[in-house]
Design an enzyme around this catalytic site. Structure first.
Site, PDB file in Angstrom:
ATOM      1  CE1 TYR A  15      -2.924  -1.273  12.595  1.00  0.00           C
ATOM      2  CE2 TYR A  15      -3.243   1.100  12.458  1.00  0.00           C
ATOM      3  CZ  TYR A  15      -3.592  -0.178  12.075  1.00  0.00           C
ATOM      4  OH  TYR A  15      -4.605  -0.369  11.182  1.00  0.00           O
ATOM      5  CG  ASP A  27      -1.682   1.229   1.493  1.00  0.00           C
ATOM      6  OD1 ASP A  27      -1.513   2.188   0.717  1.00  0.00           O
ATOM      7  OD2 ASP A  27      -2.468   1.251   2.457  1.00  0.00           O
ATOM      8  CE  LYS A  60      -5.194  -6.421  12.177  1.00  0.00           C
ATOM      9  NZ  LYS A  60      -4.453  -6.798  13.360  1.00  0.00           N
TER      10      LYS A  60
HETATM   11  C1  F6R Z   1      -7.169  -0.395   8.294  1.00  0.00           C
HETATM   12  C2  F6R Z   1      -6.974   0.938   7.715  1.00  0.00           C
HETATM   13  C3  F6R Z   1      -7.943   2.012   8.029  1.00  0.00           C
HETATM   14  C4  F6R Z   1      -7.315   3.089   8.925  1.00  0.00           C
HETATM   15  C5  F6R Z   1      -8.329   4.176   9.300  1.00  0.00           C
HETATM   16  C6  F6R Z   1      -7.701   5.295  10.136  1.00  0.00           C
HETATM   17  O1  F6R Z   1      -6.148  -1.258   7.908  1.00  0.00           O
HETATM   18  O2  F6R Z   1      -6.006   1.174   7.025  1.00  0.00           O
HETATM   19  O3  F6R Z   1      -9.112   1.511   8.581  1.00  0.00           O
HETATM   20  O4  F6R Z   1      -6.803   2.498  10.077  1.00  0.00           O
HETATM   21  O5  F6R Z   1      -8.865   4.755   8.129  1.00  0.00           O
HETATM   22  O6  F6R Z   1      -6.619   5.790   9.450  1.00  0.00           O
HETATM   23  P1  F6R Z   1      -5.735   7.023   9.988  1.00  0.00           P
HETATM   24  O7  F6R Z   1      -5.323   6.686  11.370  1.00  0.00           O
HETATM   25  O8  F6R Z   1      -4.610   7.062   9.009  1.00  0.00           O
HETATM   26  O9  F6R Z   1      -6.614   8.242   9.915  1.00  0.00           O
HETATM   27 MG    MG Z   2      -3.880   2.171   3.436  1.00  0.00          MG
HETATM   28 MG    MG Z   3      -4.689  -2.216   2.534  1.00  0.00          MG
END
Ligand code: F6R
Ligand code: MG
Ligand code: MG
Length: 368
Positions: free
Chosen positions: A232, A11, A235
């Site tokens: 973190y 990603d 995933k």
């Molecule tokens: C799960 C994922 C999303 C982000 C969520 C918050 O793998 O990538 O669910 O965790 O959109 O993202 P941030 O913390 O970057 O605003």
């Molecule tokens: Mg992403």
């Molecule tokens: Mg992804």
């Protein structure tokens, strides 16, 4: 000459948020791999995507873990990151955890699943691509394909499958590996892989001899981002490759387990249990609560090292009911809000953003 099929994924920027991959990045990846095909670095390629992940599916004759192929993938992701930065896409370069390439993509952020094999008279292969979940999400379906006679009829009906399969399982916490044989060690195997956040199926080998024992017939990416980054960073959306037919699960037997939208960890903020939803590449755009988690299945007939065009299996209306069921389960799980078992159990929240919140409350606790 042996053929290697490599899926290397990352990603490197979402569009918008964490939903999908911008067409400009897919175009860039295609240009990079087309140039590599022209100069003979790889034989063939297909640029796929699932959610916000770019999945580079490549064939070549260089074997797994080849430096040149891994560098090609790394450089392609770097080029895509440049595009992502220009467009201010979300999390540009997020999975590229290192500044410089060090010979192998492993431990650097991107995930990989690779197999090397002597092409059979005909070589049907399925590439499975997931988003918003983790490698253990493959445990249940891969077990069903190779170990469950109630799912794979060939385990009962095809004499050449009676010898069973060898499951290579990684303990991703302790960095150890163990190999178990089915059918005789089925219960031991399930004792491990039911704990899918720790024990993940890495590879499968056939025991019948119909396919050379040393050749993996399935391989899953098991790269743990949080282990690499120490925190973190999203995933570890996994991929897998599965060879089919002639002593291996038929194409339809490799697809059958996906008719059940099993619960996987991931979804919003990598912190929730939710149903996997099999869908076409076009529909692999997690939206509701950044999900539900998706899986795409692309089928290829590999011939003389060439991939050719894929068949997008989950486009099939036969999976409509599964998608409906997945939506129903998503609705049911969502009603739990911040409560377990929708939210992951505490030990699985260690590598999310939750510990920082809990730390804030530490000083407020007094002895009972
Ligand atoms: C799960 C994922 C999303 C982000 C969520 C918050 O793998 O990538 O669910 O965790 O959109 O993202 P941030 O913390 O970057 O605003
Ligand atoms: Mg992403
Ligand atoms: Mg992804």
């Amino acid at each position: 000459m042996k053929t290697t099929l490599s899926i290397i994924k990352a990603d490197v920027g979402g569009f918008p948020g964490h939903s999908s991959v911008h067409p400009a990045l897919l175009k860039k990846a295609g240009e990079e791999l087309e140039a590599a095909k022209k100069n003979g670095k790889i034989k063939d390629y297909f640029v796929a995507r699932c959610g916000d992940d770019i999945d580079l599916i490549m064939t070549h004759d260089k074997g797994p873990d080849n430096e040149e192929v891994h560098k090609l993938a790394w450089d392609t992701f770097l080029a895509c990151t440049e595009e992502a930065k220009k467009l201010k896409l979300y999390g540009a370069g997020q999975d590229l955890l290192s500044d410089t390439f060090s010979g192998n993509i492993k431990g650097m952020g991107p995930g990989s699943a690779e197999i090397e094999f002597e092409e059979r008279a005909s070589e049907p292969i399925i590439c499975f691509l997931m988003d918003k979940t983790e490698p253990g999400a493959f445990n249940l379906p891969i077990f069903r394909m190779f170990g469950d006679p109630f799912s794979t009829a060939g385990l009962v009906i095809d004499e050449s499958m009676h010898a069973g399969f060898e499951f290579e399982v990684y303990d991703v916490m302790a960095n150890k590996t163990v190999t178990l044989n089915t059918p005789e060690e089925t219960y031991d195997l399930l004792a491990l892989i039911g704990g899918k956040s720790r024990y993940v199926i890495k590879k499968i080998h056939a025991r019948s001899g119909k396919v050379p024992k040393e050749e993996a017939v399935a391989c899953v990416s098991t790269d743990k981002l949080s282990k690499i980054a120490g925190k973190y960073v999203g995933k570890d959306d996994p991929v897998a490759v599965v060879r089919c037919q002639s002593g291996l699960p038929a194409v339809g037997e490799a697809l059958e387990p996906w008719a059940f939208p099993h619960l996987v960890s991931g979804w919003m903020r990598g912190s929730h249990n939710g149903p996997i939803m099999p869908c076409s590449m076009e529909d692999a755009v997690p939206s509701r609560f950044d999900g539900p988690p998706r899986v795409v299945a692309l089928g290829f007939q590999v011939a003389n090292g060439m991939l050719g065009q894929p068949l997008d299996f989950f486009k099939d209306v036969a999976f409509d009911k599964t998608r409906e069921k997945s939506s129903e389960i998503a609705e049911y799980m969502r009603r739990h809000g911040p409560f377990e078992p929708h939210r992951l159990p505490s030990e699985d929240m260690e590598y999310t953003t939750l510990p920082a919140v809990l730390k804030k409350l530490e000083g407020r606790f007094t002895d009972l």
